[in-house]
Design a protein around this motif. Structure first.
Motif, PDB file in Angstrom:
ATOM      1  N   GLN A  62      -8.798  12.803   4.237  1.00 63.45           N
ATOM      2  CA  GLN A  62      -8.265  11.622   4.935  1.00 63.45           C
ATOM      3  C   GLN A  62      -8.025  10.443   3.980  1.00 63.45           C
ATOM      4  N   TYR A  63      -7.392  10.738   2.864  1.00 66.32           N
ATOM      5  CA  TYR A  63      -7.142   9.680   1.876  1.00 66.32           C
ATOM      6  C   TYR A  63      -6.202   8.614   2.431  1.00 66.32           C
ATOM      7  N   THR A 118       0.825  -1.200   0.000  1.00 67.89           N
ATOM      8  CA  THR A 118       0.000   0.000   0.000  1.00 67.89           C
ATOM      9  C   THR A 118       0.861   1.253   0.000  1.00 67.89           C
ATOM     10  N   VAL A 119       0.628   2.128  -0.959  1.00 67.55           N
ATOM     11  CA  VAL A 119       1.306   3.419  -1.010  1.00 67.55           C
ATOM     12  C   VAL A 119       0.417   4.448  -0.304  1.00 67.55           C
ATOM     13  N   LEU A 120       0.965   5.122   0.704  1.00 67.93           N
ATOM     14  CA  LEU A 120       0.187   6.107   1.452  1.00 67.93           C
ATOM     15  C   LEU A 120       0.244   7.450   0.729  1.00 67.93           C
ATOM     16  N   VAL A 121      -0.754   7.689  -0.087  1.00 69.48           N
ATOM     17  CA  VAL A 121      -0.813   8.906  -0.895  1.00 69.48           C
ATOM     18  C   VAL A 121      -1.581   9.979  -0.129  1.00 69.48           C
ATOM     19  N   PRO A 122      -1.003  11.185   0.049  1.00 70.81           N
ATOM     20  CA  PRO A 122      -1.674  12.223   0.842  1.00 70.81           C
ATOM     21  C   PRO A 122      -2.575  13.136   0.017  1.00 70.81           C
ATOM     22  N   TRP A 123      -3.250  12.593  -1.005  1.00 68.82           N
ATOM     23  CA  TRP A 123      -4.063  13.422  -1.882  1.00 68.82           C
ATOM     24  C   TRP A 123      -5.211  14.080  -1.128  1.00 68.82           C
ATOM     25  N   GLY A 124      -5.502  15.319  -1.491  1.00 67.44           N
ATOM     26  CA  GLY A 124      -6.683  16.015  -1.004  1.00 67.44           C
ATOM     27  C   GLY A 124      -6.689  16.260   0.491  1.00 67.44           C
ATOM     28  N   VAL A 125      -7.832  16.641   0.995  1.00 73.38           N
ATOM     29  CA  VAL A 125      -7.975  16.938   2.421  1.00 73.38           C
ATOM     30  C   VAL A 125      -9.133  16.132   3.004  1.00 73.38           C
ATOM     31  N   VAL A 185      -2.944  18.406  -0.836  1.00 72.25           N
ATOM     32  CA  VAL A 185      -2.225  17.345  -0.123  1.00 72.25           C
ATOM     33  C   VAL A 185      -2.362  17.581   1.373  1.00 72.25           C
ATOM     34  N   ASP A 186      -2.436  16.499   2.133  1.00 72.96           N
ATOM     35  CA  ASP A 186      -2.507  16.599   3.592  1.00 72.96           C
ATOM     36  C   ASP A 186      -1.452  15.681   4.210  1.00 72.96           C
ATOM     37  N   ILE A 187      -0.268  16.242   4.458  1.00 70.93           N
ATOM     38  CA  ILE A 187       0.820  15.461   5.026  1.00 70.93           C
ATOM     39  C   ILE A 187       0.469  14.968   6.425  1.00 70.93           C
ATOM     40  N   ASP A 188      -0.268  15.781   7.181  1.00 70.16           N
ATOM     41  CA  ASP A 188      -0.647  15.371   8.536  1.00 70.16           C
ATOM     42  C   ASP A 188      -1.466  14.089   8.523  1.00 70.16           C
ATOM     43  N   ASP A 189      -2.203  13.865   7.436  1.00 67.08           N
ATOM     44  CA  ASP A 189      -3.013  12.646   7.365  1.00 67.08           C
ATOM     45  C   ASP A 189      -2.126  11.416   7.191  1.00 67.08           C
ATOM     46  N   GLN A 190      -0.967  11.578   6.553  1.00 66.72           N
ATOM     47  CA  GLN A 190      -0.013  10.466   6.492  1.00 66.72           C
ATOM     48  C   GLN A 190       0.497  10.120   7.893  1.00 66.72           C
ATOM     49  N   VAL A 191       0.717  11.147   8.697  1.00 69.29           N
ATOM     50  CA  VAL A 191       1.148  10.924  10.075  1.00 69.29           C
ATOM     51  C   VAL A 191       0.081  10.136  10.839  1.00 69.29           C
ATOM     52  N   GLU A 192      -1.172  10.531  10.670  1.00 66.82           N
ATOM     53  CA  GLU A 192      -2.269   9.821  11.322  1.00 66.82           C
ATOM     54  C   GLU A 192      -2.373   8.385  10.808  1.00 66.82           C
ATOM     55  N   ALA A 193      -2.202   8.209   9.509  1.00 68.99           N
ATOM     56  CA  ALA A 193      -2.263   6.869   8.930  1.00 68.99           C
ATOM     57  C   ALA A 193      -1.210   5.963   9.558  1.00 68.99           C
ATOM     58  N   CYS A 194       0.007   6.480   9.693  1.00 68.40           N
ATOM     59  CA  CYS A 194       1.083   5.674  10.274  1.00 68.40           C
ATOM     60  C   CYS A 194       0.849   5.415  11.757  1.00 68.40           C
ATOM     61  N   ARG A 195       0.250   6.375  12.453  1.00 67.54           N
ATOM     62  CA  ARG A 195      -0.079   6.148  13.864  1.00 67.54           C
ATOM     63  C   ARG A 195      -1.001   4.938  13.990  1.00 67.54           C
ATOM     64  N   ARG A 196      -1.950   4.826  13.093  1.00 72.12           N
ATOM     65  CA  ARG A 196      -2.871   3.689  13.131  1.00 72.12           C
ATOM     66  C   ARG A 196      -2.147   2.374  12.833  1.00 72.12           C
ATOM     67  N   ILE A 197      -1.221   2.430  11.889  1.00 69.10           N
ATOM     68  CA  ILE A 197      -0.449   1.222  11.569  1.00 69.10           C
ATOM     69  C   ILE A 197       0.384   0.801  12.773  1.00 69.10           C
ATOM     70  N   CYS A 230       5.787   5.444   2.669  1.00 68.17           N
ATOM     71  CA  CYS A 230       5.595   6.883   2.811  1.00 68.17           C
ATOM     72  C   CYS A 230       6.976   7.530   2.770  1.00 68.17           C
ATOM     73  N   GLY A 231       7.071   8.787   3.188  1.00 69.52           N
ATOM     74  CA  GLY A 231       8.346   9.493   3.160  1.00 69.52           C
ATOM     75  C   GLY A 231       9.073   9.462   4.491  1.00 69.52           C
ATOM     76  N   TRP A 232      10.255  10.055   4.509  1.00 65.75           N
ATOM     77  CA  TRP A 232      11.066  10.105   5.721  1.00 65.75           C
ATOM     78  C   TRP A 232      10.426  10.904   6.835  1.00 65.75           C
ATOM     79  N   HIS A 233       9.486  11.792   6.504  1.00 64.31           N
ATOM     80  CA  HIS A 233       8.938  12.700   7.516  1.00 64.31           C
ATOM     81  C   HIS A 233       8.135  11.984   8.592  1.00 64.31           C
ATOM     82  N   ILE A 234       7.757  10.731   8.353  1.00 64.25           N
ATOM     83  CA  ILE A 234       7.057   9.949   9.363  1.00 64.25           C
ATOM     84  C   ILE A 234       8.077   9.411  10.364  1.00 64.25           C
ATOM     85  N   THR A 235       7.794   9.529  11.646  1.00 66.05           N
ATOM     86  CA  THR A 235       8.685   8.968  12.664  1.00 66.05           C
ATOM     87  C   THR A 235       7.895   8.030  13.563  1.00 66.05           C
TER      88      THR A 235
END
Length: 202
Positions: A54-55, A45-52, A110-122, A77-82
């Motif tokens: 919660q993609y 799964t590629v975590l794409v931050p499209w739109g606003v 794009v909503d980068i913060d949603d990628q952060v939330e996605a990874c938190r769930r993972i 995802c990208g390096w920005h996720i920790t």
């Protein structure tokens, strides 16, 4: 093999007819994901931050909910996720991410913060997950399987570049690498100066 693809891009995969079943639709469409992952032993799964809307987090939640128990789940995802807060980012990197995130939200693109939330769930799930964190990407022929580190800031990652095809190669290889279960490897090309320097000890 099954793949999910935006309807307008399905034609690009005509060359793979007979080898892969293509399901047209958005990856945050729960019914699309439910159909796609049914019976699968592994899901990429590629975590794409499209739109606003919660993609990324919508996609992740659908995969977590519908993948079969015990399936190997590989996300990117990208390096920005920790994961643990121990990554070390340069000031330039931090400012760049903040600027891109702010501009993208203003444009509702794009909503980068949603990628952060996605990874938190993972990270909080009890599935057999791996989150592959990619550096900057470039086109070109494969250089081989990228090298990785648990934390951004490790000298091996300093070159910050990976061939796009090798990013995909790492994700596929992770399906059979149990050492990467519950890891968030940050990757870099195996033939980049920083990777070669570590290998040769120079």
């Amino acid at each position: 093999m099954v793949g999910v693809c935006r309807e307008r891009s399905v034609g690009k995969l005509d060359g793979f007819k007979g080898h892969i079943t293509v399901i047209p639709g958005a990856t945050n469409d729960r019914e699309v994901i439910k159909k796609a992952v049914e019976g699968c032993d592994g899901v990429l799964t590629v975590l794409v931050p499209w739109g606003v809307h919660q993609y990324s987090s919508g996609t992740v939640q659908a995969v977590l909910d519908y993948a079969r128990p015990g399936a190997r789940l590989i996300f990117s995802c990208g390096w920005h996720i920790t994961r643990d807060g121990q990554d070390v980012y340069s000031r330039t990197f931090i400012l760049g991410v903040k600027a891109i995130g702010w501009i993208a939200r203003m444009l509702r693109a794009v909503d980068i913060d949603d990628q952060v939330e996605a990874c938190r769930r993972i990270f909080s799930s009890n599935t057999r997950w791996t989150v592959v964190r990619g550096s900057d990407l470039e086109e070109g022929e494969s250089q081989g399987l990228p090298v990785w580190s648990r934390h951004v800031g490790d000298p091996v990652l300093a070159s910050n570049i990976t061939r796009r095809v090798d990013f995909a190669l790492f994700m596929v290889a992770a399906l059979e690498n149990d050492e990467l279960i519950h890891e968030a490897p940050a990757i870099v090309g195996c033939r980049t100066p920083s990777a070669l320097a570590i290998k040769t000890g120079s």
